[in-house]
Design a protein around this motif. Structure first.
Motif, PDB file in Angstrom:
ATOM      1  N   UNK A 459       0.837  -1.214   0.000  1.00 60.86           N
ATOM      2  CA  UNK A 459       0.000   0.000   0.000  1.00 60.86           C
ATOM      3  C   UNK A 459       0.862   1.251   0.000  1.00 60.86           C
ATOM      4  N   UNK A 460       1.863   1.247   0.938  1.00 61.34           N
ATOM      5  CA  UNK A 460       2.748   2.428   1.034  1.00 61.34           C
ATOM      6  C   UNK A 460       3.455   2.674  -0.286  1.00 61.34           C
ATOM      7  N   UNK A 461       3.973   1.624  -0.855  1.00 61.20           N
ATOM      8  CA  UNK A 461       4.710   1.734  -2.118  1.00 61.20           C
ATOM      9  C   UNK A 461       3.795   2.300  -3.220  1.00 61.20           C
ATOM     10  N   UNK A 462       2.547   1.782  -3.177  1.00 60.79           N
ATOM     11  CA  UNK A 462       1.599   2.261  -4.212  1.00 60.79           C
ATOM     12  C   UNK A 462       1.337   3.756  -4.067  1.00 60.79           C
ATOM     13  N   UNK A 463       1.221   4.202  -2.810  1.00 60.82           N
ATOM     14  CA  UNK A 463       0.981   5.642  -2.579  1.00 60.82           C
ATOM     15  C   UNK A 463       2.133   6.480  -3.112  1.00 60.82           C
ATOM     16  N   UNK A 464       3.350   6.008  -2.832  1.00 61.55           N
ATOM     17  CA  UNK A 464       4.534   6.758  -3.309  1.00 61.55           C
ATOM     18  C   UNK A 464       4.557   6.806  -4.834  1.00 61.55           C
ATOM     19  N   UNK A 465       4.227   5.711  -5.448  1.00 61.76           N
ATOM     20  CA  UNK A 465       4.248   5.639  -6.909  1.00 61.76           C
ATOM     21  C   UNK A 465       3.213   6.614  -7.504  1.00 61.76           C
ATOM     22  N   UNK A 466       2.091   6.613  -6.797  1.00 62.40           N
ATOM     23  CA  UNK A 466       1.023   7.504  -7.301  1.00 62.40           C
ATOM     24  C   UNK A 466       1.442   8.970  -7.230  1.00 62.40           C
ATOM     25  N   UNK A 467       2.119   9.330  -6.106  1.00 61.61           N
ATOM     26  CA  UNK A 467       2.539  10.715  -5.931  1.00 61.61           C
ATOM     27  C   UNK A 467       3.557  11.139  -6.970  1.00 61.61           C
ATOM     28  N   UNK A 468       4.413  10.172  -7.289  1.00 61.48           N
ATOM     29  CA  UNK A 468       5.502  10.547  -8.200  1.00 61.48           C
ATOM     30  C   UNK A 468       5.058  10.526  -9.671  1.00 61.48           C
TER      31      UNK A 468
END
Ligand code: ADP
Length: 652
Positions: A459-468
């Protein structure tokens, strides 16, 4: 150089003068010609009239005289005459005188008288008058000489006694005319006066003359012309006439006639130098009266000819004037029309020149415009490229700013990932121990935990990917609460450790704005990040998030209870690279990029300080009123159900 008068104008003046001269000459010539024609015609008509009048008058005169020609012969044969002649001394002449007088009255003649063989007058009709012929001897008269020679005699001349003009007829009187050598014994004479004939002539509109073979005017309608010589007489003729005593002692002066023009044998135009007819000119015709040895002349006044001449000349002059006037008017109109045509031609040429000039100007201008247009197109292309480069640069900057935020987040994320990682490790080691101790249910429990932890890390990784990720190109309907939730989730760890109380102030339903979701999230992350940094030293940090909506706009508020922004910095915080933070903590790009993003979305970003301390950043964006399901599906994530206002506290 000194210019003289234009030659064309000079020649035009001369031309006009010439035309005037020719026209005047034409006028004079045509009038003269008309006058000549009229004169000739009038003369011919006058001549015809004159011939007729002359013929009638001549016949009248001849008739008047000839009808008495028989009378002497008739009387000579009368018995009374012969008887008295046979014995003139023995017989009383009175009965014969009375007889003669009676015949005179019947025949309408002037006198009748009888001469004896010696030309002495024996009896006469005028026996009772003091100037009676009785006793007079007429041996010198030709009428006696002819008759005594046995012929009939005739004579004209002035009476010896009466001085009257008379015409005489005579006939021989024979007492015995049987013997072949017998000579006449007497002569019977009648005298006819001519005045009554002349009186008739006076009514005519002409002068009538009768001349003898010596051209002496014996009879004339005008009394003053009588007993004048038509042409001056020679001395011999004068002497001969005196001898005959035909005209007694009359001077026979010249009539003064002058021939002006000869028009034929017996026709001529004449004038008089003296006498009663000097006033005018006349057409003179002559006709011989052969029986009397006379010539009869008629003089017709030329005044009708002159009148006709003038009338025709004036008529033709008038006509000529009208024709010339018409011609002049026509010529003027022609000239005017030609001038108008020339003017129109000049105008046309001027217009054509102006049009050519205009076309040249237009071509020049068009060329300039095309050139300018080309330059503008080039500039536009250049600008478009520059904008493209700018956009790229800005996107890169935004990305850089994101990465900066990521950097800031890195510590928290690190913790977020390390903590489950350590837990996984612990659960795995424990599971191995449980396997060794043959406690499979415990292993299963640990593996369950591991699976949960790895899913959280994902989940955390997905959030970071989305932000970038990079943003899309077209704005769409974006749920503002969903954007807030996403941003808060990114800061979840930090909020937790900082013990920040979150206040959410917005209505229960979805609120949509027309925006780019990635960009709006980036702005909210920036603002929340700044707020967290500002509240680093605040004892009870409190983050207040709000969404207000009116008919057209949505206002998004991010407020903290930190130190707020220094008054001097309020105007500068949106400038690029303005930062109050230490090197490594801030680039000074967050607010400037956020402000630009909101501008591009058609809204504005405003910074203010709160009364109770702390800063408030407000985003005003156009509301999306026609949100569709499709739009809502584009929202990053649906909002979790929460009350309004909702307060969440994160505690370390
Ligand atoms: P950075 O955070 O890298 O300094 P920003 O553009 O985000 O760059 O912020 C510019 C400056 O605005 C900050 O350095 C800070 O002084 C001020 N600032 C921003 N947010 C706040 C806030 N919530 N409270 C007080 N000051 C703030």
């Amino acid at each position: 150089m000194k210019a003289g008068p234009p030659p064309s104008r000079l020649s035009r003046g001369w031309r006009r003068l010439l035309i005037l001269l020719v026209a005047s000459l034409g006028l004079v010539l045509s009038m003269w010609q008309a006058a000549q024609l009229a004169r000739e015609q009038a003369l011919q008509s006058l001549q015809q009239d004159a011939e007729n009048e002359l013929r009638l008058s001549a016949e009248g005169l001849v008739g008047h005289l000839s009808r008495h020609e028989y009378l002497p012969r008739l009387l000579a044969s009368r018995e009374g005459v012969r008887r008295f002649l046979s014995n003139p001394d023995g017989l009383d002449p009175m009965p014969l005188n009375l007889l003669l007088d009676r015949f005179r009255a019947i025949a309408g003649v002037s006198d009748i008288y009888l001469l004896d063989r010696n030309a002495d007058t024996l009896a006469a009709s005028n026996w009772h008058r003091p100037d009676t012929f009785i006793g007079q001897n007429y041996a010198f008269r030709s009428y006696y000489q002819d008759a005594i020679a046995g012929h009939q005699g005739r004579f004209f001349g002035l009476g010896v006694q009466s001085r009257e003009r008379g015409y005489y007829f005579s006939a021989p009187v024979w007492l015995d005319d049987t013997a072949p050598d017998a000579t006449p014994d007497g002569v019977l004479v009648i005298k006819i006066l001519l005045d009554s004939v002349e009186e008739k002539w006076a009514d005519q509109e002409a002068e009538l003359l009768v001349t003898d073979h010596d051209d002496v005017i014996f009879m004339a309608s005008h009394p003053e012309l009588r007993m004048r010589a038509l042409h001056p007489l020679s001395e011999e003729t004068h002497a001969a006439l005196r001898n005959t005593r035909r005209y007694a002692d009359q001077p026979l002066s010249s009539s003064g006639i002058r021939v002006l023009e000869s028009r034929g044998e017996a026709s001529r135009l004449v004038g008089f130098e003296q006498g009663p007819l000097t006033a005018g000119s006349y057409l003179s015709l002559s006709r011989p009266l052969e029986a009397f040895g006379w010539d009869m002349h008629i003089l017709k006044p030329l005044s009708p000819v002159i009148r006709a001449q003038w009338l025709s000349a004036l008529l033709v002059g008038g006509l000529y004037g009208i024709v010339m006037l018409g011609g002049g008017i026509g010529w003027q109109r022609l000239r005017l029309r030609r001038e108008r045509e020339q003017f129109a031609e000049r105008e046309r040429r001027t217009l054509a020149q102006a049009r050519d000039e205009l076309e040249r100007n237009v071509q020049r201008r068009t060329h300039d415009l095309v050139e300018t247009n080309r330059r503008l197109s080039d500039e536009i292309d250049e600008r478009r490229h520059a904008e493209e480069r700018l956009r790229q640069t800005r996107d890169e900057l935004i990305q850089a700013a994101k990465l900066a935020v990521l950097g800031q987040l890195a510590a928290g994320i690190n913790h977020e990932l390390n903590q489950p990682l350590a837990a996984i490790r612990a659960y795995a080691e424990n599971a191995r121990t449980f396997l060794e101790r043959e406690r499979p249910e415990a292993v299963a429990g640990n593996l369950e935990q591991i699976v949960e932890l790895t899913s959280r890390m994902a989940d955390i990784s997905a959030q970071l990917r989305q932000f970038s990720r990079k943003s899309g190109d077209r704005p769409s309907a974006v749920s503002v609460p969903a954007c807030f939730d996403y941003a808060l989730r990114l800061f979840q760890t930090r909020l937790h450790y900082a013990g920040v109380t979150i206040e959410r102030h917005w209505p229960g339903e979805e609120i949509w704005v027309h925006a780019d979701p990635v960009r709006l999230e980036q702005v909210l992350v920036n603002l929340i990040g700044n707020a967290l940094q500002a509240m680093a030293d605040t004892p009870e940090p409190r983050l207040r998030l709000s969404i207000d909506r009116d008919a057209h706009h949505v206002t998004i508020g991010v407020a903290d209870n930190g130190p707020g922004i220094a008054e001097a910095h309020l105007a500068k915080v949106f400038e690029p690279f303005f930062t109050t933070k230490s090197r490594g903590s801030g680039l000074g790009l967050g607010l400037s990029i956020s402000s630009r993003i909101i501008d591009e979305l058609g809204g504005r970003l405003v910074a203010t300080n709160l009364n109770g301390g702390g800063a408030l950043f407000s985003i005003v964006l156009p509301a999306d009123t026609q949100t569709t399901i499709h739009a809502s599906s584009q929202a990053i994530a649906g909002p979790e159900d929460h009350d309004t206002p909702e307060e969440t506290s994160y505690h370390a």
